[in-house]
Design a protein around this motif. Structure first.
Motif, PDB file in Angstrom:
ATOM      1  N   THR A  84      54.808 -21.100 -14.850  1.00 52.64           N
ATOM      2  CA  THR A  84      54.951 -21.170 -16.607  1.00 52.64           C
ATOM      3  C   THR A  84      54.195 -22.419 -17.365  1.00 52.64           C
ATOM      4  OG1 THR A  84      56.576 -19.661 -16.263  1.00 52.64           O
ATOM      5  CG2 THR A  84      56.340 -20.611 -18.401  1.00 52.64           C
ATOM      6  N   LYS A  85      54.660 -23.511 -16.540  1.00 54.45           N
ATOM      7  CA  LYS A  85      54.193 -24.721 -17.102  1.00 54.45           C
ATOM      8  C   LYS A  85      52.666 -24.789 -17.016  1.00 54.45           C
ATOM      9  CE  LYS A  85      57.199 -28.348 -16.985  1.00 54.45           C
ATOM     10  NZ  LYS A  85      57.849 -29.259 -16.293  1.00 54.45           N
ATOM     11  N   ILE A  87      50.246 -22.521 -16.904  1.00 56.66           N
ATOM     12  CA  ILE A  87      49.768 -21.806 -17.728  1.00 56.66           C
ATOM     13  C   ILE A  87      49.877 -22.374 -19.176  1.00 56.66           C
ATOM     14  CG2 ILE A  87      49.873 -19.452 -19.170  1.00 56.66           C
ATOM     15  CD1 ILE A  87      51.377 -18.230 -16.460  1.00 56.66           C
ATOM     16  N   SER A  88      50.918 -22.965 -19.656  1.00 59.05           N
ATOM     17  CA  SER A  88      50.639 -23.460 -20.836  1.00 59.05           C
ATOM     18  C   SER A  88      49.637 -24.859 -20.906  1.00 59.05           C
ATOM     19  CB  SER A  88      52.166 -24.069 -21.404  1.00 59.05           C
ATOM     20  OG  SER A  88      52.558 -24.822 -20.546  1.00 59.05           O
ATOM     21  N   ARG A  89      49.747 -25.435 -19.832  1.00 58.92           N
ATOM     22  CA  ARG A  89      48.586 -26.564 -19.820  1.00 58.92           C
ATOM     23  C   ARG A  89      47.304 -26.073 -19.455  1.00 58.92           C
ATOM     24  NH1 ARG A  89      52.218 -30.700 -15.661  1.00 58.92           N
ATOM     25  NH2 ARG A  89      53.729 -31.096 -17.242  1.00 58.92           N
ATOM     26  N   LYS A  90      47.103 -24.858 -19.069  1.00 60.51           N
ATOM     27  CA  LYS A  90      45.989 -24.293 -18.881  1.00 60.51           C
ATOM     28  C   LYS A  90      45.181 -24.965 -17.692  1.00 60.51           C
ATOM     29  CE  LYS A  90      44.928 -23.372 -23.784  1.00 60.51           C
ATOM     30  NZ  LYS A  90      44.124 -24.012 -24.720  1.00 60.51           N
ATOM     31  N   ARG A 108      55.874 -11.769 -19.253  1.00 59.81           N
ATOM     32  CA  ARG A 108      55.686 -12.619 -20.455  1.00 59.81           C
ATOM     33  C   ARG A 108      54.586 -13.681 -19.844  1.00 59.81           C
ATOM     34  NH1 ARG A 108      56.811 -14.231 -25.362  1.00 59.81           N
ATOM     35  NH2 ARG A 108      56.935 -16.440 -25.458  1.00 59.81           N
ATOM     36  N   MET A 109      54.510 -14.111 -18.630  1.00 58.28           N
ATOM     37  CA  MET A 109      53.401 -15.071 -18.176  1.00 58.28           C
ATOM     38  C   MET A 109      52.147 -14.471 -18.589  1.00 58.28           C
ATOM     39  SD  MET A 109      54.524 -16.517 -14.584  1.00 58.28           S
ATOM     40  CE  MET A 109      56.282 -17.011 -14.521  1.00 58.28           C
ATOM     41  N   ASP A 112      51.556 -14.749 -22.335  1.00 56.74           N
ATOM     42  CA  ASP A 112      51.020 -16.148 -22.588  1.00 56.74           C
ATOM     43  C   ASP A 112      49.476 -16.236 -22.245  1.00 56.74           C
ATOM     44  OD1 ASP A 112      53.619 -16.430 -23.569  1.00 56.74           O
ATOM     45  OD2 ASP A 112      54.288 -17.558 -22.069  1.00 56.74           O
ATOM     46  N   LEU A 116      45.959 -17.262 -24.547  1.00 55.43           N
ATOM     47  CA  LEU A 116      45.236 -18.495 -24.423  1.00 55.43           C
ATOM     48  C   LEU A 116      43.864 -18.036 -23.952  1.00 55.43           C
ATOM     49  CD1 LEU A 116      47.752 -20.480 -22.136  1.00 55.43           C
ATOM     50  CD2 LEU A 116      47.255 -20.897 -24.610  1.00 55.43           C
TER      51      LEU A 116
END
Length: 142
Positions: A84-85, A87-90, A108-109, A112, A116
């Motif tokens: 998850t982290k 993904i948010s950091r790409k 959910r992932m 997200d 992006l």
């Protein structure tokens, strides 16, 4: 009144475990396999700190540490948290690494990653492929 011998030993044991927990998290963050093994052997609390240590080990790119932690009872959800982290950091490398280690891709992932997608569709495509594989051929609707 003087503390009893058992109380003294209980306090010393608690301090030892606290040191082991600190050693565990620091070693996992650095990718120090021997340090993690020493902390585990010293009684680090993997129920409380195992997920965080797995997450740190993933970002340190240490498959060995992840294996040690899971084999000693740490919750493997730390892999999912790391994914998850990432993904948010790409962070494509960490996404690929966590998928190799067996992280579970959730809807959910995937959502997200889709949000992006305008930046880089490779992240979304990799997660979608892993999600399809986890669902199996009977439920391949994504």
């Amino acid at each position: 009144m003087r503390p009893s011998i058992t109380r003294i030993f209980d306090r010393l044991r608690a301090r030892s475990v606290d040191r082991a927990n600190t050693r565990l998290l620091n070693a996992a963050l650095r990718g120090d396999v021997k340090g993690v093994q020493c902390a585990v052997d010293s009684g680090a609390d993997l129920r409380r700190f195992g997920e965080i240590a797995i997450e740190d080990a993933v970002f340190a790119r240490s498959e060995t540490i992840v294996s040690i932690l899971i084999n000693h009872g740490a919750n493997p959800r730390g892999l999912d948290r790391a994914l998850t982290k990432a993904i948010s950091r790409k962070d494509q490398e960490t996404i690929a690494f966590t998928l190799e280690l067996g992280a579970t891709v959730t809807a959910r992932m995937l959502a997200d990653a889709y949000a992006l997608r305008h930046d880089d569709s490779r992240i979304f495509d990799a997660l979608r492929a892993a999600f399809k594989q986890q669902l199996g051929p009977a439920r391949n609707f994504v």
